[in-house]
Design an enzyme around this catalytic site. Structure first.
Site, PDB file in Angstrom:
ATOM      1  CD  GLU A  91      -2.248   0.366  13.841  1.00  0.00           C
ATOM      2  OE1 GLU A  91      -3.395   0.863  13.867  1.00  0.00           O
ATOM      3  OE2 GLU A  91      -1.398  -0.397  12.376  1.00  0.00           O
ATOM      4  CB  SER A 128      -2.604  -6.867  12.365  1.00  0.00           C
ATOM      5  OG  SER A 128      -3.836  -7.207  11.971  1.00  0.00           O
ATOM      6  CG  ASN A 129      -2.493  -5.906   6.547  1.00  0.00           C
ATOM      7  OD1 ASN A 129      -2.588  -6.711   5.019  1.00  0.00           O
ATOM      8  ND2 ASN A 129      -1.092  -5.697   6.806  1.00  0.00           N
ATOM      9  CB  CYS A 148      -0.672   0.019   1.291  1.00  0.00           C
ATOM     10  SG  CYS A 148      -0.220  -0.082   2.497  1.00  0.00           S
ATOM     11  CB  CYS A 160       0.455   4.221   8.241  1.00  0.00           C
ATOM     12  SG  CYS A 160      -0.683   4.509   7.227  1.00  0.00           S
ATOM     13  CG  HIS A 209       0.045  -5.063  16.027  1.00  0.00           C
ATOM     14  ND1 HIS A 209       0.422  -3.519  15.842  1.00  0.00           N
ATOM     15  CD2 HIS A 209       0.757  -5.867  15.080  1.00  0.00           C
ATOM     16  CE1 HIS A 209       0.537  -4.017  13.976  1.00  0.00           C
ATOM     17  NE2 HIS A 209       0.671  -5.262  13.643  1.00  0.00           N
ATOM     18  CG  HIS A 258       4.985  -6.585  11.472  1.00  0.00           C
ATOM     19  ND1 HIS A 258       3.081  -6.891  11.595  1.00  0.00           N
ATOM     20  CD2 HIS A 258       5.973  -6.459  11.833  1.00  0.00           C
ATOM     21  CE1 HIS A 258       3.552  -6.041  13.193  1.00  0.00           C
ATOM     22  NE2 HIS A 258       5.148  -5.775  13.198  1.00  0.00           N
ATOM     23  CB  SER A 293       3.986  -5.333   5.238  1.00  0.00           C
ATOM     24  OG  SER A 293       3.212  -6.894   5.554  1.00  0.00           O
ATOM     25  CB  THR A 318      -5.122   1.127  10.632  1.00  0.00           C
ATOM     26  OG1 THR A 318      -3.486   1.047  10.538  1.00  0.00           O
ATOM     27  CG2 THR A 318      -5.590   2.878  11.750  1.00  0.00           C
TER      28      THR A 318
END
Length: 611
Positions: free
Chosen positions: A386, A522-523, A262, A356, A384, A293, A584, A454
């Site tokens: 973040e 995570s995403n 992204c 970010c 995490h 990550h 990522s 996020t």
């Protein structure tokens, strides 16, 4: 206290309390009489004035505040800070202070919590009557934290001097208790009794943070060329141009419409590469944890000579590194905790912040909740990076508290407690490590604001906020949600795009799904979670995990271990495989995956592209 003797009752209470919260051993110190303090420290400490005005007169310059840590409990507010000269950034005082906020009217209370101006400066400008009464003086052995804050790099400096002071209002009640410590001995030149102090210990004043533009056209052109060689895939670009689908020899590969890097990840990587271009060796560059990550990307970053350090380095870690203004520290895309950033700023090193923008939007909301005394309910993973950075924002700028909930089961538990009450100790045990210091579910769930990591699933986050809003209405009555509940959509746009694209692809017939990305992403894990509900899904970090058609090693996020599945892939007959990747994951890893899937069927990618 008389100016002629030491005070055996001295406690250094504000400093002691803040050190206890930070789990740091209290510094060694001893009470001293004023005459035992060398000049000019004696003149700077032994008086009944506030230190801000005294230091401004001595250094002939304005003073700015740099907060290292802070916490609030109701009307009580504590902070550790450094006073520095505006312009040069030279550290001229370390302070630990407890402020009684209920003794200050607005807007002065808001200015204090804004953490931009010293308390003495605010009092002098407000016209509020007060007196300054030192209760004693002391000599101390500076620890690594205070050395870093005051930029004391000379190992021969073994003692600093300070005082404990009380600021009292016109009614005789205390406004603040302060411990103030000065840097090593300085002296005034004979021809300038109030001129700039000159350090006698040969410790150079740390320069102000350098303003460096890493995104100069020449730098970014060189970075782009290097990044392309590391992460670009011509194969993936060709497949995208063909609609993201290719078929050969009975095998059909489908790419999700949105996958891979992204903008925020690309920006973080670009800035890390740019930092190395602008600050070539021998300049030391340190990275807090991982830039993103993904193990392959982090290996490339290390190959640039950028050294990874813990995401939340201890005082001992930082002391061992001996950071100076000549060093560079990179903040990763997830951000960093407020206390860590303040420590690095206090050391004067150059910061390259790759946080970010979507993450910073969440921080803004959480800070606003804090200022409104609203508890932040954060939907995310408490461990995490973040989420840790976000929770630190909730406690750094006001009276806010936070509670992290991971899923709908935990959400329902909190909602039930919010409506019906329950066993307080059982609640705190269940959420240990996921709430702010001093959090009390019986007090701090009256007004709540939902935010999120996020990279969580949008649908789940939306359900979390719906359930909390319903619980608030049950507790306070219909129509009362507005005064007790806040919510803003803070899901990352790129995360949502990848989830939406996969959801669409999952409606098409496929035999299996490959999800490529770092196991701690995570995403990416949420993409795998979506696939698992529909068809056989394999979460791999690279193509090498597809060892043969009989064996694949893949990540099980539910048990946090790598599993082996046998006979997972057919080498003949019609087969359709979907591929997606987290934000990522670089395109070259997608290319490797596509090639490997064809190779396992005995087909070279060159043959595929000729058809």
């Amino acid at each position: 206290m008389s100016n002629g003797s030491a005070n055996p009752q001295l406690t250094l209470a504000p400093l002691h309390g803040l050190y206890a919260v930070a789990a740091r051993p209290l510094i060694q110190w001893a009470s001293v009489a004023p005459e035992e303090i060398p000049e000019p420290q004696r003149s700077l400490l032994v008086h009944q004035r506030d230190m801000t005005r005294t230091l401004e007169q001595f250094y002939q310059g304005r003073i700015r505040l740099r907060v290292l840590s802070s916490r609030r409990d109701g009307a009580h507010y504590w902070r550790e800070s450094v006073l520095g000269l505006d312009g040069s950034g030279e550290a001229i005082e370390f302070g630990a202070i407890q402020i009684f906020l209920d003794r200050f009217p607005e807007p002065w209370r808001g200015l204090i919590l804004g953490e931009e101006r010293p308390l003495g400066g605010i009092l002098n400008e407000s016209g509020l009557p007060y007196t300054s009464r030192p209760s004693g003086y002391f000599r101390c052995v500076p620890d690594a934290f205070i050395r870093a804050a005051l930029r004391v790099t000379d190992p021969s400096v073994s003692a600093l001097y300070g005082r404990q002071n009380t600021l009292t209002g016109a009614d005789g009640l205390p406004l603040a208790e302060i411990v103030e410590i000065l840097p090593p001995a300085s002296f005034r030149t004979p021809d300038a009794p109030y001129g700039r102090a000159v350090m006698s210990t040969a410790v150079p004043a740390a320069p102000a943070a350098r303003k460096i533009n890493l995104r100069r056209p020449d730098v970014m052109e060189a970075v782009a060329a290097q990044v392309v060689t590391h992460y670009r895939s011509e194969l993936v670009e060709r497949l995208r141009a063909r609609g993201g689908e290719i078929t050969h020899g009975g095998l059909t590969i489908k790419l999700a419409k949105e996958f891979g890097f992204c903008y925020g990840v690309e920006r973080a990587i670009d800035l890390a590469y740019a930092a190395r271009k602008v600050f070539p060796p021998p300049t030391r560059i340190f990275l807090l944890g991982e830039i993103i990550h993904n193990p392959e990307v982090n290996d490339q970053i290390r190959n640039l000579g950028i050294v990874s350090i813990p995401p939340k380095p201890t005082d001992a870690d930082l002391t061992a590194l001996n950071l100076t203004a000549e060093d560079v520290a990179i903040v990763p895309a997830f951000g960093t905790e407020v206390s860590t950033r303040r420590k690095l700023e206090a050391m004067g090193c150059q910061l390259v912040d790759t946080t970010c923008g979507d993450v910073m939007s969440v921080w803004k909301r959480v800070r606003q909740y804090s200022k409104e005394s609203v508890t932040s309910i954060i939907h995310g993973k408490a461990r995490h990076e973040e989420t840790k950075a976000t929770t630190s924002q909730a406690t750094a700028y006001g009276s806010g508290h936070y509670l992290v909930v991971f899923d709908l089961q935990e959400t329902d538990y909190v909602c039930d407690y919010l409506v019906k009450g329950g066993d307080r100790e059982a609640f705190l045990t269940k959420f240990k490590g996921a709430y702010s210091p001093g959090f009390d579910p019986d007090q701090h769930l009256t007004a709540i604001g939902v935010a999120n990591q996020t990279t969580m699933l949008r649908g789940e986050t939306e359900e979390v906020q719906r359930r909390f809003k319903a619980a608030i209405e049950k507790r306070h009555g219909p129509g009362k949600a507005e005064s007790h509940f806040r919510f803003f959509d803070t899901i990352c746009g790129a995360t949502q795009d990848r989830q939406d694209a996969l959801q669409k692809m999952l409606r098409e017939p496929m035999d299996l799904l490959i999800v490529v990305g770092g196991y701690n992403s995570s995403n990416t894990s949420h993409l795998a979670e979506m696939g698992e509900k529909v068809l056989p899904t394999y979460f791999i970090k690279n193509a090498a995990k597809m060892m043969s058609a009989e064996r694949i090693e893949h990540w099980n996020q539910h048990t946090a271990e790598e599993l082996v599945t046998q006979s997972w892939y057919r080498t003949s007959g019609p087969m359709t495989v979907g591929i997606t990747a987290g934000a990522s994951c670089p395109n070259n890893l997608i290319e490797d995956t596509i090639k490997r899937l064809f190779e396992l069927r005995g087909v070279s990618i060159a043959d595929v592209l000729q058809h």
